[in-house]
Design an enzyme around this catalytic site. Structure first.
Site, mmCIF file in Angstrom:
data_model
loop_
_atom_site.group_PDB
_atom_site.id
_atom_site.type_symbol
_atom_site.label_atom_id
_atom_site.label_comp_id
_atom_site.label_asym_id
_atom_site.label_seq_id
_atom_site.Cartn_x
_atom_site.Cartn_y
_atom_site.Cartn_z
ATOM 1 N N TYR A 61 0.828 -1.205 0.000
ATOM 2 C CA TYR A 61 0.000 0.000 0.000
ATOM 3 C C TYR A 61 0.864 1.257 0.000
ATOM 4 C CZ TYR A 61 -3.925 -3.084 1.248
ATOM 5 O OH TYR A 61 -4.881 -4.073 1.271
ATOM 6 N N LYS A 225 -23.285 7.247 -4.972
ATOM 7 C CA LYS A 225 -22.727 8.467 -5.555
ATOM 8 C C LYS A 225 -22.536 8.370 -7.070
ATOM 9 C CE LYS A 225 -17.857 7.312 -4.503
ATOM 10 N NZ LYS A 225 -16.682 7.740 -3.726
#
Length: 360
Positions: A61, A225
């Protein structure tokens, strides 16, 4: 009250909502939607204030920045001992070196040592194989995990994104040789990604591995959304672009429409209902939630503040029910009541035979 449950067949207590930290940092592969240390610290603090204890990261990450930032945040908060700190290994840290990636012992040990340095700790509470590399013998992985537990470098071991047969082989090998068991399998699971249900769920429940679900809101598709656009997906998120985003199949829109209707009736956000559905599915121990703001995190943390009524769950189940390929279609109650035990009511145990233990 914040509830904690055991992870798989272990004594490790974890929050039902884990904090994902893939967007902690602004470097490397996940930089497009990464956040700075100053931006993520309020979210980290809010998760702790809510009673959360399950932190999920990986060496991959943001090119290691996620772990470095987490290490500093944990040190400043003084909470290392109360956290279930989890990281993962598999992806390469040096493309020129064939042993700098994959799941072999050489890379596994090297990757763990590097993660511990970045996190500023001497052990991980849970360490996961990140992705099946297709070639490393599963026995080698299990033996190395056991060595690391004995050395005090990790407390528990688990797997992420591996075939079900591989997880079953790992657990069975560990059991047969009295080695460290796998306590979790982390997999993608949501209302629009239910491929784990036919194989992984019964495997994990039978062999004592708690499922940890990542992407419970379908990468954002289940938050409401995004909308249908003439050129593809539209909306204020990374799945959409100015000229139209990725194509979404009609089946997924059917699920999104059902989710929107249920959320409206319950007075909850679509994301909250989607997360609630995942966490309360059979075999699921925890779901990994992320956020880009404290407000969004607060909404996600409230996903378990209500009970999903049976009728609403049924509607969601039916909207996204996966088509079962053979032979999985032969394992359904409908098929087996037709041929295996026709006209009889045969089950494993009666309801209440093993009621859950809860110290509340």
């Amino acid at each position: 009250m914040h509830h904690y449950y055991l992870l798989g067949r272990s004594g490790l207590r974890v929050s039902r909502l884990a904090l994902g930290t893939m967007n902690f940092g602004v470097d490397g592969f996940h930089a497009a939607y990464g956040k700075t240390e100053e931006q993520v610290e309020p979210m980290f603090r809010r998760y702790l204030e809510s009673g959360g204890n399950f932190i999920d990261t990986a060496d991959f990450y943001t090119a290691g920045e996620s772990e470095r930032i987490l290490g500093r945040l944990i040190a400043r908060a003084g909470v290392r001992d109360r956290l279930v700190l989890t990281s993962k290994f598999t992806n390469s840290v040096d493309p020129s070196d064939p042993n700098a990636g994959g799941n072999g012992r050489k890379h596994l040990v090297r990757a763990l040592d590097a993660s511990l340095r970045r996190l500023g700790t001497d052990h991980l509470d849970l360490y996961l194989l990140h992705t099946w590399d297709r070639i490393t013998p599963v026995e080698e992985v299990v033996q190395t995990f056991d060595d690391l537990v004995r050395a005090g470098k990790i407390r528990y071991a688990g797997l992420s994104d591996v075939p079900a047969w591989y997880a079953a082989r790992a657990q069975s090998y560990a059991e047969a040789h009295a080695l460290t068991p796998m306590v979790t399998v982390q997999l993608p699971y949501s209302l629009i990604a239910r491929g784990i249900e036919p194989e992984y769920v019964p495997m994990a429940r039978t062999l004592g591995m708690g499922l940890t679900a990542w992407s419970p809101v379908g990468g954002g598709l289940l938050t409401g959304k995004y909308r249908r656009g003439a050129g593809g997906l539209t909306g204020p998120g990374r799945l959409a672009t100015a000229g139209g985003g990725r194509e979404v199949p009609d089946r997924d829109w059917k699920v999104i429409d059902a989710l929107e209707a249920v959320a409206l009736e319950l007075g909850r956000s679509m994301a909250q209902v989607a997360i609630n559905w995942v966490v309360t599915q059979p075999g699921v121990a925890s779901a990994v939630i992320g956020a880009s703001s404290v407000e969004q995190l607060d909404g996600n943390l409230a996903a378990l503040d209500f009970e999903l009524p049976a009728e609403h769950r049924r509607r969601l189940d039916e909207a996204g029910a996966p088509q079962l390929a053979m032979p999985y279609g032969m394992f359904t109650p409908q098929y087996q009541s037709w041929l295996v035990n026709p006209g009889l009511g045969v089950g494993d145990k009666p309801a209440g035979y093993a009621p859950p233990v809860f110290n509340g």
